[in-house]
Design a protein around this motif. Structure first.
Motif, PDB file in Angstrom:
ATOM      1  N   ARG A 120      -4.085 -14.251  11.530  1.00 51.75           N
ATOM      2  CA  ARG A 120      -3.248 -14.316  10.320  1.00 51.75           C
ATOM      3  C   ARG A 120      -3.923 -13.472   9.243  1.00 51.75           C
ATOM      4  O   ARG A 120      -4.957 -13.875   8.675  1.00 51.75           O
ATOM      5  N   PHE A 152      -3.992 -11.059   5.836  1.00 49.29           N
ATOM      6  CA  PHE A 152      -3.420 -10.798   4.503  1.00 49.29           C
ATOM      7  C   PHE A 152      -3.758  -9.349   4.141  1.00 49.29           C
ATOM      8  O   PHE A 152      -4.924  -9.003   3.981  1.00 49.29           O
ATOM      9  N   MET A 205      -3.424 -18.236  -0.071  1.00 50.13           N
ATOM     10  CA  MET A 205      -4.184 -18.091   1.180  1.00 50.13           C
ATOM     11  C   MET A 205      -4.221 -19.398   1.972  1.00 50.13           C
ATOM     12  O   MET A 205      -4.158 -19.392   3.198  1.00 50.13           O
ATOM     13  N   ARG A 216      -0.662 -20.054   3.575  1.00 49.33           N
ATOM     14  CA  ARG A 216      -0.329 -19.187   4.719  1.00 49.33           C
ATOM     15  C   ARG A 216      -1.417 -19.236   5.798  1.00 49.33           C
ATOM     16  O   ARG A 216      -1.366 -18.478   6.753  1.00 49.33           O
ATOM     17  N   VAL A 240      -4.411 -18.091   5.897  1.00 48.27           N
ATOM     18  CA  VAL A 240      -4.927 -16.727   6.115  1.00 48.27           C
ATOM     19  C   VAL A 240      -6.326 -16.789   6.760  1.00 48.27           C
ATOM     20  O   VAL A 240      -7.171 -17.574   6.353  1.00 48.27           O
TER      21      VAL A 240
END
Ligand code: NAP
Length: 263
Positions: free
Chosen positions: A134, A136, A189, A192, A194
């Motif tokens: 994942r 960003f 963050m 999601r 991240v």
């Protein structure tokens, strides 16, 4: 006394360039024209005169500088805008015009940072999936193409305007303009989940919160190093650039008075 104003071109596209334009708009004896590349659909327009769009390479820039009777150039473009900085150096050398670059310092690692340097965005795109699935991505919409080559990870992509390059198959796109604050970056963050952040080493405070948030969450950052820039006189702050303008104004007045002419 010669009262012909000093005509300056500010190569912009950054918050610092807009700040300098604001400062020079209020300065006596100076006409500053800001130049924007025209990449952003709704740019924040600086104070004073503004022109938009490329010049057409070094030759086009030389022709513009002559036609607009520019006395000096201040390059306040983004640290990753290497082409226009090279063009400015060549054009100013050709016309023997004074050129100053304003370059904010790089971000530096501090305790707790887990940075992995990449030479360019392509290397960063290859490196990031090693740290998790994942990712960003905050490298600007013009630099996204290399990420489309990696189909497995999920990408959180943040840009000011809609990217026109093909995007990775699995992604969420956030269209937002900084500055961003730490609490919002932490929340984003976390929400999601991240695993890793990909960033250019842009420097400056406006987009640093993602770096601080990654540190707080123990998340690695793939940090893209700055491209090489031409060797020209460089300062780090708008205040130093304004002092350079003061000196130039004094010097140009004196030399024009000595020559007994002005453009
Ligand atoms: P670049 O690769 O150095 O420049 C590519 C071409 O865009 C230049 O050759 C020039 O076209 C034109 N150009 C760039 N800056 C210009 C300006 N201020 N005024 C007029 N023309 C300009 O630059 P870039 O990375 O595409 O960045 C474009 C602009 O976005 C810059 O002004 C920069 O400050 C801003 N910006 C860039 C980034 C980034 O990460 N690269 C991030 C934030 C903001 P001609 O050859 O036709 O003159």
């Amino acid at each position: 006394m010669n009262l012909t104003p000093l005509r300056l071109l500010i190569l912009g596209g950054t918050g610092d360039a807009a700040k300098l334009a604001g400062r020079l708009a209020a300065a006596p004896g100076v006409v500053a024209i800001s130049s924007l590349a025209g990449r952003v659909a709704h740019p924040v327009l600086p104070d004073g005169d503004v022109r938009v769009g490329g010049f057409g390479g070094v030759d086009g820039l030389v022709a513009y500088l002559r036609a607009a009777r520019i006395d000096g150039v201040i390059d306040v473009t983004h640290p990753f805008a290497a082409q226009i900085s090279r063009n400015a150096a060549l054009a100013c050398e050709h016309l023997r015009l004074p050129l100053l670059a304003v370059l904010r310092p790089c971000w530096s690692r501090v305790g707790g940072d887990r940075w992995h340097d990449a030479d360019d965005v392509k290397s960063a795109a290859a490196l990031a999936p090693r740290f998790g699935g994942r990712i960003f991505v905050t490298v600007g919409r013009q630099a996204l193409a290399p990420f489309a080559a990696y189909g497995a990870p999920w990408y959180l992509i943040r840009a000011i305007d809609l990217p026109n390059a093909p995007l990775p198959a699995r992604h969420e796109l956030l269209l937002e303009r900084g500055p961003f604050d730490l609490d919002a970056e932490l929340a984003l963050m976390r929400s999601r989940a991240v695993d890793v952040v990909v960033s250019k080493n842009s420097g400056g405070p406006a987009t640093y919160a993602k770096i601080a948030a990654a540190r707080a969450l123990g998340i690695p950052v793939v940090m893209v190093k700055r491209p090489p820039r031409p060797l020209v006189p460089t300062v780090e702050t708008i205040a130093a650039a304004a002092s350079w303008v003061d000196e130039l104004r004094g010097g140009t007045r004196t030399s024009r008075a000595r020559a007994g002419s002005h453009p």
